[in-house]
Scaffold this active site. Structure first.
Site, short mmCIF file in Angstrom:
data_model
loop_
_atom_site.label_atom_id
_atom_site.label_comp_id
_atom_site.label_asym_id
_atom_site.label_seq_id
_atom_site.Cartn_x
_atom_site.Cartn_y
_atom_site.Cartn_z
N ASN A 1 1.69 25.20 42.61
CA ASN A 1 1.01 25.53 41.57
C ASN A 1 0.33 24.22 40.57
O ASN A 1 -0.77 23.98 40.52
CB ASN A 1 1.54 25.64 40.43
CG ASN A 1 2.64 27.60 40.35
OD1 ASN A 1 1.55 28.47 40.08
ND2 ASN A 1 3.60 27.15 40.59
N TYR B 1 0.41 16.96 33.44
CA TYR B 1 -0.15 16.79 34.32
C TYR B 1 -1.11 16.76 34.28
O TYR B 1 -1.83 15.65 35.18
CB TYR B 1 0.15 18.18 35.02
CG TYR B 1 1.63 18.75 35.50
CD1 TYR B 1 2.92 18.19 36.15
CD2 TYR B 1 1.71 20.35 34.84
CE1 TYR B 1 3.57 18.86 36.38
CE2 TYR B 1 2.97 21.05 35.24
CZ TYR B 1 4.04 20.00 35.49
OH TYR B 1 5.16 21.11 36.00
N ASN C 1 5.15 15.75 47.11
CA ASN C 1 4.81 16.72 46.05
C ASN C 1 5.97 17.88 45.85
O ASN C 1 4.60 18.79 45.77
CB ASN C 1 4.02 16.50 44.83
CG ASN C 1 4.83 16.94 43.67
OD1 ASN C 1 5.15 17.57 43.52
ND2 ASN C 1 3.43 16.43 41.90
N ALA D 1 7.83 22.90 41.84
CA ALA D 1 9.25 23.70 41.75
C ALA D 1 10.17 23.91 42.99
O ALA D 1 11.44 23.31 42.67
CB ALA D 1 9.02 25.13 41.01
N HIS E 1 13.38 21.19 42.95
CA HIS E 1 14.84 22.16 42.72
C HIS E 1 15.65 22.70 43.42
O HIS E 1 17.63 23.30 43.28
CB HIS E 1 14.44 22.59 40.98
CG HIS E 1 13.66 21.68 40.75
ND1 HIS E 1 13.66 20.10 39.99
CD2 HIS E 1 12.45 22.15 39.95
CE1 HIS E 1 12.53 19.79 39.83
NE2 HIS E 1 11.62 20.99 39.17
N ASP F 1 15.65 20.62 54.82
CA ASP F 1 15.87 20.30 56.51
C ASP F 1 15.21 20.11 57.40
O ASP F 1 14.96 19.42 58.08
CB ASP F 1 16.21 21.56 57.35
CG ASP F 1 18.26 22.11 56.34
OD1 ASP F 1 18.50 20.90 55.80
OD2 ASP F 1 18.42 23.30 56.03
N GLU G 1 9.10 11.03 47.21
CA GLU G 1 9.30 12.04 46.76
C GLU G 1 8.50 11.59 45.79
O GLU G 1 8.77 10.24 44.66
CB GLU G 1 10.50 13.19 46.60
CG GLU G 1 10.39 14.18 45.37
CD GLU G 1 11.38 14.14 45.25
OE1 GLU G 1 12.65 15.00 45.87
OE2 GLU G 1 12.02 14.47 43.81
N HIS H 1 6.28 13.02 41.93
CA HIS H 1 6.24 14.04 40.33
C HIS H 1 5.18 12.99 39.80
O HIS H 1 5.63 12.26 39.46
CB HIS H 1 7.16 13.73 40.38
CG HIS H 1 8.53 14.97 40.36
ND1 HIS H 1 8.63 15.82 41.63
CD2 HIS H 1 9.27 14.97 41.26
CE1 HIS H 1 9.21 16.61 42.10
NE2 HIS H 1 10.36 15.84 42.50
N SER I 1 5.34 14.35 36.72
CA SER I 1 5.67 13.92 35.20
C SER I 1 7.33 13.92 35.52
O SER I 1 8.04 13.19 36.29
CB SER I 1 5.59 15.10 34.72
OG SER I 1 7.30 16.37 35.73
N ARG J 1 12.78 15.87 31.38
CA ARG J 1 12.59 17.18 30.85
C ARG J 1 13.19 18.07 30.71
O ARG J 1 14.26 18.08 30.28
CB ARG J 1 10.59 18.10 31.93
CG ARG J 1 10.00 16.62 31.37
CD ARG J 1 8.75 17.63 32.75
NE ARG J 1 8.57 18.81 32.55
CZ ARG J 1 7.39 19.61 33.05
NH1 ARG J 1 7.40 19.04 34.38
NH2 ARG J 1 7.36 20.78 33.06
N ARG K 1 14.43 20.83 35.94
CA ARG K 1 13.35 19.46 36.84
C ARG K 1 14.39 17.94 37.14
O ARG K 1 14.18 17.01 37.77
CB ARG K 1 12.39 19.41 35.72
CG ARG K 1 12.02 20.49 35.87
CD ARG K 1 10.84 20.49 34.83
NE ARG K 1 10.04 21.38 34.57
CZ ARG K 1 9.75 22.28 34.76
NH1 ARG K 1 9.33 22.19 36.20
NH2 ARG K 1 8.82 23.15 34.60
#
Ligand code: DQA
Length: 144
Positions: free
Chosen positions: A12, A24, A75, A78, A81, A88, A99, A101, A103, A108, A112
């Site tokens: 997305n 975003y 990033n 979804a 999560h 792996d 990592e 994100h 937001s 939130r 998340r």
């Protein structure tokens, strides 16, 4: 080997600019990638960009760069999560990974705030919008 890194964006995120701009932002993924490229140049880093809405494609790309790249910024969207498979893959390639994100995932919905990816990363950056990728770049450049 040059200082090459891979920037991965998950599902997305191809719709950035259009998708929930109040969360975003209004920048497209292409404009964010251009911004990252410019900043990377100043640090002497070359970036490759990859976006996919498919878990397997993301895993294949992580495997593909295992001998050619010195770092990964991801990033996972979804997949953050719940994707043990991406987790792996990151462990398997032994490339330092950060990592990111856009937001603040911790402010939130409760689901998340859990990342199954963060434990196999050098760190997690959340809540700084597109600047989070630059913070990750700088972090990686210190490690390279
Ligand atoms: C996101 C946060 C995730 O929870 C969400 O599923 C995304 C984007 C972020 O950049 O803030 O798709 O990774």
């Amino acid at each position: 080997m040059k200082n090459r890194i891979l920037i991965v964006n998950g599902p997305n995120l191809n719709l950035l600019g259009y998708r929930e701009p109040s969360i975003y932002g209004t920048d497209t993924l292409e404009s964010i990638n251009n911004y990252i490229s410019e900043e990377a140049k100043l640090l002497g880093i070359e970036c490759d960009f990859f976006q996919s809405n498919c878990e397997g494609a993301i895993i294949d790309e992580i495997h593909r760069v295992r001998l050619s790249h010195k770092g990964i910024i991801i990033n996972p969207a979804a997949y953050t999560h719940y994707s043990y498979a991406i987790r792996d893959a990151i462990s398997a390639v032994m490339i330092p990974c950060i990592e990111v994100h856009l937001s603040n995932v911790h402010a939130r919905e409760e689901f998340r705030s859990k990342s199954v990816i963060a434990p196999v990363c050098k760190g997690q950056i959340a809540g700084f919008g597109k600047y989070g990728y630059i913070l990750a770049l700088k972090g990686l450049s210190e490690m390279m």
